[in-house]
Write a protein that holds these residues in place. Sequence first.
Motif, short mmCIF file in Angstrom:
data_model
loop_
_atom_site.label_atom_id
_atom_site.label_comp_id
_atom_site.label_asym_id
_atom_site.label_seq_id
_atom_site.Cartn_x
_atom_site.Cartn_y
_atom_site.Cartn_z
N GLY A 95 0.81 -1.09 0.21
CA GLY A 95 0.10 -0.12 -0.12
C GLY A 95 0.90 1.25 0.08
N SER A 96 0.52 2.24 -0.47
CA SER A 96 1.28 3.44 -0.31
C SER A 96 1.29 3.91 1.01
CB SER A 96 0.68 4.79 -1.27
OG SER A 96 -0.61 5.06 -1.04
N ASN A 97 0.49 3.46 1.96
CA ASN A 97 0.73 3.79 3.48
C ASN A 97 2.18 3.37 3.82
OD1 ASN A 97 -1.62 5.36 4.25
ND2 ASN A 97 -2.73 3.63 4.40
N PHE A 121 -5.05 13.89 4.55
CA PHE A 121 -5.11 12.47 4.86
C PHE A 121 -4.12 12.30 6.25
CE2 PHE A 121 -3.32 8.16 3.49
CZ PHE A 121 -4.57 7.57 3.73
N TYR A 124 -0.60 11.21 7.39
CA TYR A 124 0.67 12.05 7.58
C TYR A 124 1.06 12.38 8.91
CZ TYR A 124 -1.02 12.83 2.52
OH TYR A 124 -1.64 12.56 1.31
N ALA A 164 -2.01 16.12 -0.98
CA ALA A 164 -2.52 15.05 -1.79
C ALA A 164 -3.43 15.73 -2.70
CB ALA A 164 -3.50 14.23 -0.93
N ASN A 168 -7.80 13.72 0.17
CA ASN A 168 -8.68 13.19 1.17
C ASN A 168 -8.47 13.65 2.43
OD1 ASN A 168 -10.08 11.14 2.31
ND2 ASN A 168 -8.68 9.58 2.29
N ASP A 195 0.97 12.84 -2.89
CA ASP A 195 0.38 11.86 -2.84
C ASP A 195 -0.96 11.88 -4.03
OD1 ASP A 195 -1.72 9.78 -2.21
OD2 ASP A 195 -1.43 10.17 0.06
N ALA A 197 -3.10 9.59 -4.79
CA ALA A 197 -3.95 8.20 -4.63
C ALA A 197 -5.12 8.31 -5.69
CB ALA A 197 -4.38 8.05 -3.28
N TYR A 198 -5.46 9.64 -5.78
CA TYR A 198 -6.85 9.65 -6.96
C TYR A 198 -6.48 10.11 -8.20
CZ TYR A 198 -8.90 8.88 -2.05
OH TYR A 198 -9.16 8.33 -0.99
N THR A 223 -1.30 4.39 -5.75
CA THR A 223 -1.74 3.42 -5.16
C THR A 223 -2.65 2.26 -6.11
OG1 THR A 223 -3.14 2.39 -3.11
CG2 THR A 223 -4.11 4.54 -4.46
N SER A 225 -5.11 0.80 -4.46
CA SER A 225 -6.40 0.68 -3.82
C SER A 225 -7.67 1.36 -4.19
CB SER A 225 -6.03 0.98 -2.23
OG SER A 225 -4.84 0.33 -1.83
N LYS A 226 -7.60 2.15 -5.07
CA LYS A 226 -8.66 3.06 -5.45
C LYS A 226 -8.99 2.67 -6.92
CE LYS A 226 -8.23 4.75 -1.37
NZ LYS A 226 -7.37 5.80 -1.04
N ARG A 234 -3.21 -4.56 -0.97
CA ARG A 234 -2.24 -3.73 -0.30
C ARG A 234 -0.96 -3.48 -1.37
NH1 ARG A 234 -4.13 -1.09 1.17
NH2 ARG A 234 -2.46 0.03 2.70
N VAL A 235 -1.13 -2.83 -2.44
CA VAL A 235 -0.02 -2.35 -3.24
C VAL A 235 -0.26 -1.04 -3.87
CG1 VAL A 235 1.24 -3.10 -5.49
CG2 VAL A 235 -0.43 -4.66 -4.54
C1 LIG Z 1 -6.72 5.79 -0.05
C2 LIG Z 1 -5.57 6.73 0.23
C3 LIG Z 1 -4.21 6.23 0.04
C4 LIG Z 1 -3.98 4.70 -0.45
O1 LIG Z 1 -3.35 4.01 0.54
P1 LIG Z 1 -2.97 2.49 0.46
O2 LIG Z 1 -1.86 2.26 1.47
O3 LIG Z 1 -2.17 2.51 -0.90
O4 LIG Z 1 -4.13 1.74 0.51
C5 LIG Z 1 -3.03 7.00 0.11
N1 LIG Z 1 -3.29 8.38 0.22
C6 LIG Z 1 -4.51 8.95 0.23
C7 LIG Z 1 -4.64 10.54 0.17
C8 LIG Z 1 -5.68 8.10 0.42
O5 LIG Z 1 -6.85 8.61 0.31
#
Ligand SMILES: *Cc1c(COP(=O)(O)O)cnc(C)c1O
Length: 371
Positions: A95-97, A121, A124, A164, A168, A195, A197-198, A223, A225-226, A234-235
Amino acid sequence: MNYADLANAGVSDLPMYVPGKPIADVASEYGLPVEHVAKLASNENPFGPSPLAMEAVRECIGSMHLYPDGGACALRRAIADLRGVGEDAVMVGNGSNELIELMGHAFLRPGLEVVMGAQAFIVYKLVTRLFGATAVEVPMRDFGHDLEAMRRAITDRTRMVFVASPNNPTGIANDGDALLAFAKSLPEHVIFCFDEAYAEYLEAAPDLREAILAGHKVVCLRTFSKIYGLGGLRVGYAYGDLDLIALLERVRQPFNVNLIGQAAALAALEDVEFLEKCRGANNQGREQLSAGLRDLGLETWGGQANFVLTLVSDGARYFEALQKRGLIVRPLGGYGMHDFLRITIGRQDENERLLAEMGLLLSGDAKRKVG
Ligand SMILES: *Cc1c(COP(=O)(O)O)cnc(C)c1O
């Protein structure tokens, strides 16, 4: 002596991330059939995973007794091609986390500051605290990152700045040229964590490669994930300068991205058709939800990601009431936005249901006020 006494300084006081409740938990808690529960809380893809990714997973399950490729070579190569960078400029994470945390491992410690938006987000802030650094929260402007104010918040102690776009939980994106100028304006000792992510939901995502090539310290995070629909696997990935990626590689676990996740992500990258379909449906869903919520008299921010933000009188109460009816949304008290709900854009039928239930709740409230 208890465990808390033995723990490292600050561990007991670390804030924790509160995830959306799983569908099965909500179903059993409220006695609802599982298929009656819709999760519009975590910005997951309502259309599920890419069909090509599912196929790739079926093909690799017989190999899951083997460790994954520790270097994730095939996946990194495909990402590098897509982003137009070299393979060594790409790193994958759990995951990017995980990549955000690895940035902390490599660069944060007590005494250093991390600049971020006040409604950015939450991870951070969690990672900043985890490494004993100080979060400097900059007020946002109309729910978007105020890049000028963030630039002014940078001091000699700043080591990182997070933006981001779209953000988010607010959904607001910054202009690409402004982001590029921001990246170029930062002093040498500050790393810009951008970031994305979107990003796949945008018509044209900002491109900061020019700043990276010119030697500005920027790392971009993406990510699966979206829009790719692989949150459960989790990638995520980072791309940036070779020296930065080389340092991040040193602080990760040897097999940080699992075998099934690597296979699914690789296939998902090729599923351009699925991605286009999801982006189009998301745009329609955003219109549907935004217009519907406004028709109900609610102030709404459609943003540019896969969720909308709306103002209700008491976010926690609406969250509870909707959950009882099998609709999971996200209250934003954790971001200090107690009157807001963040609603992930669902399939058309899910959006309709959400609007219908919101309508019932609002008219119930109105009657109570009159009575
Ligand atoms: C959902 C999201 C992520 C993604 O996290 P993962 O660990 O890749 O699932 C990262 N940054 C933001 C702002 C998000 O909303």
